[in-house]
Write a protein that holds these residues in place. Structure first.
Motif, PDB file in Angstrom:
ATOM      1  N   CYS A 186       0.867  -1.179   0.000  1.00 44.07           N
ATOM      2  CA  CYS A 186       0.000   0.000   0.000  1.00 44.07           C
ATOM      3  C   CYS A 186       0.900   1.224   0.000  1.00 44.07           C
ATOM      4  O   CYS A 186       1.674   1.435   0.940  1.00 44.07           O
ATOM      5  N   TRP A 250      -2.991   0.294  -3.822  1.00 41.61           N
ATOM      6  CA  TRP A 250      -2.765  -1.066  -3.354  1.00 41.61           C
ATOM      7  C   TRP A 250      -2.378  -1.925  -4.547  1.00 41.61           C
ATOM      8  O   TRP A 250      -3.027  -1.870  -5.600  1.00 41.61           O
ATOM      9  N   LEU A 292      -7.195  -7.589  -1.780  1.00 43.70           N
ATOM     10  CA  LEU A 292      -6.957  -6.142  -1.809  1.00 43.70           C
ATOM     11  C   LEU A 292      -8.176  -5.374  -1.317  1.00 43.70           C
ATOM     12  O   LEU A 292      -8.046  -4.402  -0.563  1.00 43.70           O
TER      13      LEU A 292
END
Length: 370
Positions: A186, A250, A292
């Motif tokens: 991230c 991400w 995710l």
């Protein structure tokens, strides 16, 4: 019948909205979204060349509204003033005191102002939760564009969301994805600008354009030209640089191969899953998108976000279903447009024509294969 000009009696309008006023109203609106930040408009300018057409409304009762708005006027010809252009999220007004203080009369002020503007198209795409207030205020001549989005309520924190809103199958898929030991990152702020996520998004998006062209029966050259015009990777790069910590990229790789990227925006009570791209085969195999999405939701909960908007999709589509399994609730709303030429009708006919041509190309390809 147009929006009545009498709605503007006693209203002072300043455009572009002074940044100090914009930030003051933003700070006084607890329901502000990340796409209502002044920096978001700067991203439109940097990525697509739009100009600042934001508007400050000082109402007779002393309250202030700010309408973030971007304009396009090539060679000085006013083509559009929109809050926001297609693909750039939600606009609508910032309100001192929050969205609970927004009334149909407030919306009529804004709509009456937009109705008299000279651009060929003036439009507002409100926050989905406020769609009903804007619809109640819209005059008959406003062109209404239906949208469907999915919003996940994060009240109670991630443990509550995980156990009571995620479907049991979704929890199993997330756990299964974790067993693949994906390399997940991230990246925010300067890290996002210099990190791997931007490059991965551009790569996976290019692959997706070619994949969609085949699925739609679209000539590859046409699909690539349209994608180059939209320049989604350029949009993401501009937003990563302009929004800083409000933008998270991400990304997931597996055995060194790019699998999926998700771009999530965050401000105050709201997060927005804005864009994504994936390797279709690897994403299906590793279930990376599930992981995710779950991590982004968990991150939003940890930051005190209340609403996680998963973005628009077509009713009944696989995309809509994929969002519902996380507990997102569908929200219908309308964008409102004023047009001096039937631009929306022309766009709809053009899309229908492209759809017909795509279906014909698919049939020709199927006949050729047999």
């Amino acid at each position: 019948m147009t929006a009545p000009a009498s709605a503007l009696n006693g209203v002072r309008i300043v455009s572009p909205a002074p940044r100090d006023d914009w930030r003051a109203v933003l700070a006084a609106d607890p329901d502000a979204t990340p796409t209502q930040l002044p920096e978001w408009l700067d991203c439109l300018r940097d990525a697509r060349g739009f100009a600042d057409a934001s508007r400050l409304y000082e109402l007779p009762d002393g309250r202030r509204l700010v309408l973030p708005m971007a304009a396009r006027a090539p060679a000085g010809i006013p083509i559009s003033e929109e809050s926001w252009p297609y693909g750039w999220g939600y606009g609508g007004v910032l309100v001192e005191g929050g969205h609970g203080g927004l009334t149909p009369d407030d919306c009529r002020v804004v709509l009456a102002d937009l109705a008299r503007r000279p651009a060929l198209r003036r439009a507002v795409v409100p926050a989905p939760a406020l769609g009903g207030v804007w619809q109640a205020a819209a005059p008959p001549n406003a062109v209404r564009m239906p949208y469907l989005t999915q919003v996940l309520d994060l009240e109670g924190g991630f443990e509550t969301v995980w156990s009571t809103r995620f479907r049991s199958k979704t929890r199993k898929l997330v756990r299964k994805a974790e067993r693949f030991e994906l390399d997940v990152r991230c990246e925010r702020g300067p890290e996002a600008v210099a990190g791997r996520g931007l490059g991965m998004f551009a790569l996976l998006y290019r692959e997706a354009v070619d994949r969609w062209a085949v699925q739609r029966g679209q000539p590859l050259a046409v699909a690539r030209r349209l994608a180059a015009h939209r320049d989604r990777p350029g949009q993401v790069a501009a937003v990563a640089a302009g929004l800083g910590e409000h933008c998270a990229i991400w990304s997931a790789t597996w055995r060194g191969e790019p699998v999926a990227v998700k771009v999530v925006l965050r401000f105050g009570r709201h997060s927005l899953a804005w864009m994504g791209a994936r390797n279709a085969a690897l994403s299906r195999e590793t279930l990376a998108n599930y992981l995710l999405q779950s991590l982004a939701i968990e991150d939003a909960c940890a930051a005190g976000v209340r609403h996680y908007n998963m973005g628009e999709s077509d009713p009944g589509s696989g995309v809509e279903h994929a969002k519902r399994v996380f507990g997102a609730v569908p929200v219908e709303y309308q964008a409102l447009r004023f047009e001096r030429l039937p631009l929306t009708r022309g766009e709809q006919r053009l899309r229908a024509l492209f759809g017909t041509l795509s279906r014909l190309n698919i049939r020709r390809r199927e006949v050729g294969a047999t």
